[in-house]
Design a protein around this motif. Structure first.
Motif, mmCIF file in Angstrom:
data_model
loop_
_atom_site.group_PDB
_atom_site.id
_atom_site.type_symbol
_atom_site.label_atom_id
_atom_site.label_comp_id
_atom_site.label_asym_id
_atom_site.label_seq_id
_atom_site.Cartn_x
_atom_site.Cartn_y
_atom_site.Cartn_z
ATOM 1 N N LEU A 57 13.352 12.489 2.203
ATOM 2 C CA LEU A 57 13.511 11.440 3.220
ATOM 3 C C LEU A 57 14.981 11.243 3.562
ATOM 4 C CD1 LEU A 57 12.436 9.266 5.091
ATOM 5 C CD2 LEU A 57 12.359 7.705 3.121
ATOM 6 N N VAL A 83 9.208 3.066 0.358
ATOM 7 C CA VAL A 83 10.019 3.072 1.574
ATOM 8 C C VAL A 83 9.359 2.115 2.555
ATOM 9 C CG1 VAL A 83 8.831 5.106 2.552
ATOM 10 C CG2 VAL A 83 11.102 4.449 3.403
ATOM 11 N N ASP A 135 8.824 3.339 -6.719
ATOM 12 C CA ASP A 135 9.658 3.625 -5.556
ATOM 13 C C ASP A 135 8.841 3.539 -4.271
ATOM 14 O OD1 ASP A 135 12.065 4.201 -7.011
ATOM 15 O OD2 ASP A 135 11.103 6.069 -7.657
ATOM 16 N N LYS A 179 4.943 0.185 5.061
ATOM 17 C CA LYS A 179 5.446 0.498 3.721
ATOM 18 C C LYS A 179 4.624 1.633 3.130
ATOM 19 C CE LYS A 179 6.030 -3.039 1.195
ATOM 20 N NZ LYS A 179 5.860 -4.206 0.348
ATOM 21 N N TYR A 180 5.299 2.499 2.372
ATOM 22 C CA TYR A 180 4.658 3.621 1.699
ATOM 23 C C TYR A 180 5.196 3.731 0.284
ATOM 24 C CZ TYR A 180 3.537 4.999 6.468
ATOM 25 O OH TYR A 180 3.071 5.009 7.752
ATOM 26 N N ARG A 181 4.343 4.217 -0.622
ATOM 27 C CA ARG A 181 4.804 4.580 -1.961
ATOM 28 C C ARG A 181 5.565 5.890 -1.774
ATOM 29 N NH1 ARG A 181 4.221 2.740 -6.958
ATOM 30 N NH2 ARG A 181 2.635 1.189 -6.491
ATOM 31 N N LEU A 182 6.820 5.925 -2.145
ATOM 32 C CA LEU A 182 7.709 7.044 -1.822
ATOM 33 C C LEU A 182 7.465 8.235 -2.739
ATOM 34 C CD1 LEU A 182 9.988 7.975 0.003
ATOM 35 C CD2 LEU A 182 11.603 6.896 -1.555
ATOM 36 N N LEU A 193 14.846 2.194 1.221
ATOM 37 C CA LEU A 193 14.284 2.833 0.045
ATOM 38 C C LEU A 193 14.459 1.844 -1.091
ATOM 39 C CD1 LEU A 193 15.285 5.129 2.039
ATOM 40 C CD2 LEU A 193 15.250 6.600 0.038
ATOM 41 N N LEU A 221 5.350 11.034 3.177
ATOM 42 C CA LEU A 221 5.946 9.794 2.675
ATOM 43 C C LEU A 221 5.252 9.301 1.411
ATOM 44 C CD1 LEU A 221 6.433 7.972 6.067
ATOM 45 C CD2 LEU A 221 8.216 8.957 4.604
ATOM 46 N N ALA A 237 12.322 10.855 -2.419
ATOM 47 C CA ALA A 237 13.424 10.166 -1.743
ATOM 48 C C ALA A 237 14.440 11.150 -1.169
ATOM 49 C CB ALA A 237 14.111 9.199 -2.707
#
Length: 184
Positions: free
Chosen positions: A18, A138, A136, A9-12, A128, A167, A15
């Motif tokens: 991506l 991902v 947000d 998981k990543y802090r987006l 997402l 990301l 978006a």
């Protein structure tokens, strides 16, 4: 690897970048859905007591139904988890399950309200998420066949690197952690 989840998981950050990259590699998006996840604490074992939370029980209500889920993250005492045992099944009446849990002294902990946009490829699901009061994110989840957790993790990391885009910061905790203000 049925009942085992391997995800990152990543802090987006962006978006749209991506989404464009996922489109370029042939991923297909589903319609966004709203998921409302109610997390519970068990009366026989306090999920919040350990320094590092490793277990969650939740009821999910979403646009196309409801489910109940239990996860136990591994290594149990480690801050950075590699995988989870995950047991999930659909339920016909989420309110009945909620009442059942509360009748058995399970206590509500936190509710995670999010909009999820899922993209699929043969071996990876990319979601997402916009989480109310958190932001947000991902998530990349390995969905292919793998020899073991190490193999799945290696293949997932290779896929993420192949995207060749920024990301954001890795996130080594779940949405309930974030909303409860827990570091781990």
């Amino acid at each position: 690897m049925r009942y085992i989840e391997v995800e990152k998981k990543y802090r987006l950050v962006d978006a749209e970048v991506l989404r464009a990259r996922l489109t370029d590699i042939g991923a297909k998006p589903a319609e966004p859905t709203r998921q409302v996840d109610a997390y519970y604490n068990a009366p026989h074992r306090d999920f919040l007591a350990p320094t590092v939370i490793s277990e969650w029980l939740r009821i999910r209500n979403e646009d196309h139904g409801a489910s109940i889920n239990f996860k136990r993250w591994h290594p149990v005492d480690a801050i950075v988890k590699t995988h989870a045992d995950e047991y999930e099944t659909r339920v016909g009446d989420a309110e009945a399950v909620r009442l059942l849990l509360e009748s058995l002294d399970f206590q509500p902990l936190v509710t995670v309200d999010k909009t999820r946009e899922a993209w699929t490829l043969p071996d990876v699901e990319i979601v997402l998420d916009h989480v109310v009061d958190a932001g947000d994110f991902v998530e990349f989840e390995f969905k292919g066949e793998a020899v073991d957790v190490g193999d799945a993790t290696q293949r997932l990391n290779a896929f993420i690197a192949s995207l060749d885009i920024e990301l954001g910061q890795p996130v080594n905790k779940g949405y309930p952690h974030i909303l409860l203000g827990r570091d781990h």
